[in-house]
Design a protein around this motif. Structure first.
Motif, short mmCIF file in Angstrom:
data_model
loop_
_atom_site.label_atom_id
_atom_site.label_comp_id
_atom_site.label_asym_id
_atom_site.label_seq_id
_atom_site.Cartn_x
_atom_site.Cartn_y
_atom_site.Cartn_z
N GLU A 94 0.84 -1.26 -0.02
CA GLU A 94 0.05 -0.01 0.05
C GLU A 94 0.79 1.11 0.03
O GLU A 94 0.74 2.24 -0.57
N LEU A 95 1.87 1.21 0.74
CA LEU A 95 2.67 2.24 0.82
C LEU A 95 3.90 2.41 -0.44
O LEU A 95 4.57 3.56 -0.59
N GLY A 96 3.70 1.43 -1.37
CA GLY A 96 4.42 1.63 -2.59
C GLY A 96 5.83 1.40 -2.09
O GLY A 96 6.94 1.49 -2.91
N TRP A 97 6.23 0.70 -1.04
CA TRP A 97 7.53 0.25 -0.68
C TRP A 97 7.77 -0.91 -1.45
O TRP A 97 9.15 -1.20 -1.73
N THR A 98 7.20 -1.86 -1.79
CA THR A 98 7.26 -3.01 -2.45
C THR A 98 6.28 -3.23 -3.63
O THR A 98 5.39 -2.35 -3.75
N THR A 99 6.65 -3.92 -4.67
CA THR A 99 5.68 -4.24 -5.56
C THR A 99 5.94 -5.78 -5.84
O THR A 99 6.96 -6.25 -5.59
N GLN A 100 4.73 -6.31 -6.58
CA GLN A 100 4.85 -7.71 -6.81
C GLN A 100 5.63 -7.90 -7.96
O GLN A 100 5.26 -7.34 -9.36
N GLY A 101 6.46 -9.00 -8.10
CA GLY A 101 7.15 -9.06 -9.39
C GLY A 101 6.70 -10.56 -10.04
O GLY A 101 5.54 -10.75 -9.96
N ALA A 102 7.37 -11.34 -10.86
CA ALA A 102 6.90 -12.28 -11.26
C ALA A 102 6.79 -13.36 -10.63
O ALA A 102 7.70 -13.84 -9.44
N GLY A 103 5.59 -14.24 -10.57
CA GLY A 103 5.27 -15.34 -9.68
C GLY A 103 5.14 -14.82 -8.13
O GLY A 103 4.42 -13.93 -7.95
#
Length: 247
Positions: free
Chosen positions: A201-210
């Motif tokens: 939510e904070l944009g600290w992480t994003t979902q990558g592949a798999g």
């Protein structure tokens, strides 16, 4: 219950995961999503009928649950406790061999080892770093079993984590889960799941592949500040060069 009866139950559970295809299916489902039988068959490299037989055994054994939508059959892990069992067992397995394929495969493996989802919480080197930092700052305590301290509750609330929902959750607030690549614990439980959602939510992480998770540049600086982790420690490890030397 006799020792023999308990032993048979454990043996039956172990037999469910003693097959490489069934074990691989459970590892794939650690992303927390529901998969169709056809998707899992392609992932496992087996015929759909073979995958269906394996899935039926895993459902009967209580490791998976299924739901049907029209003609499609979806399966997922039966819950967080099953995910923790699968990840922990993987942590005791022999270390994977050095990459021998393409640079793309090597890069994907390095990304998974750095940060990934373990059902609904953060795993990999990043997950272990977060866990260690919370212990070092006194936000987690292991003196009498893993607990979230008053400082930890205050920190989670300040981060925007819905702490009232954590207190009301039926699952444990904090649990440790043996990380299969780091061979050390990362944070599971209701707080582990809540932190993974909040970081997104904070944009600290994003979902990558798999199952892979990416730490953003802003997230690296923010985590370094809130957890007192040296920022360079949070940098991903470059992927190893494939043994074949091919790119």
């Amino acid at each position: 219950m006799s020792v023999g009866t308990e032993g048979r139950g454990m043996a039956e559970l172990a037999a469910l995961l003693a097959d490489g295809t069934r074990a691989g299916i459970c590892l794939a489902l650690l992303d927390g999503r529901a998969w169709t039988a056809g998707e899992l068959a392609r992932r496992a490299g087996v015929a759909p009928s073979t995958a269906s037989d394996h899935l039926s055994r895993l459902v009967r054994g209580g490791l998976l649950v299924e739901e049907r939508q029209g003609r499609h059959r979806y399966v997922r892990l039966a819950g967080p406790s099953v995910a923790q069992l699968i990840e922990s067992l993987a942590g005791y397995a022999p270390a994977p061999p050095a990459p021998t394929g393409s640079l793309r495969a090597s890069t994907a493996g390095a990304a998974m080892a750095y940060a990934r989802t373990c059902y609904d919480h953060l795993a990999g080197r990043l997950g272990v770093l977060v866990y260690d930092a919370l212990l070092a700052d006194g936000r987690l305590d292991r003196a009498s079993g893993l607990t979230l301290t008053p400082d930890g509750w205050a920190w989670a609330a300040g981060l925007g984590v819905p702490v009232d929902a954590l207190r009301a959750a039926r699952r444990p607030v904090v649990r440790d889960c043996l990380d299969w690549t780091e061979r050390r614990p990362h944070l599971a439980g209701a707080l582990g799941a809540a932190l993974r959602r909040r970081f997104l939510e904070l944009g600290w992480t994003t979902q990558g592949a798999g199952r892979a998770v990416r730490l953003t540049p802003g997230g690296r600086a923010a985590l370094a500040a809130t957890l007192a982790i040296p920022e360079d420690t949070l940098s991903p490890t470059p992927p190893p060069r494939p043994a074949s030397g091919r790119a």
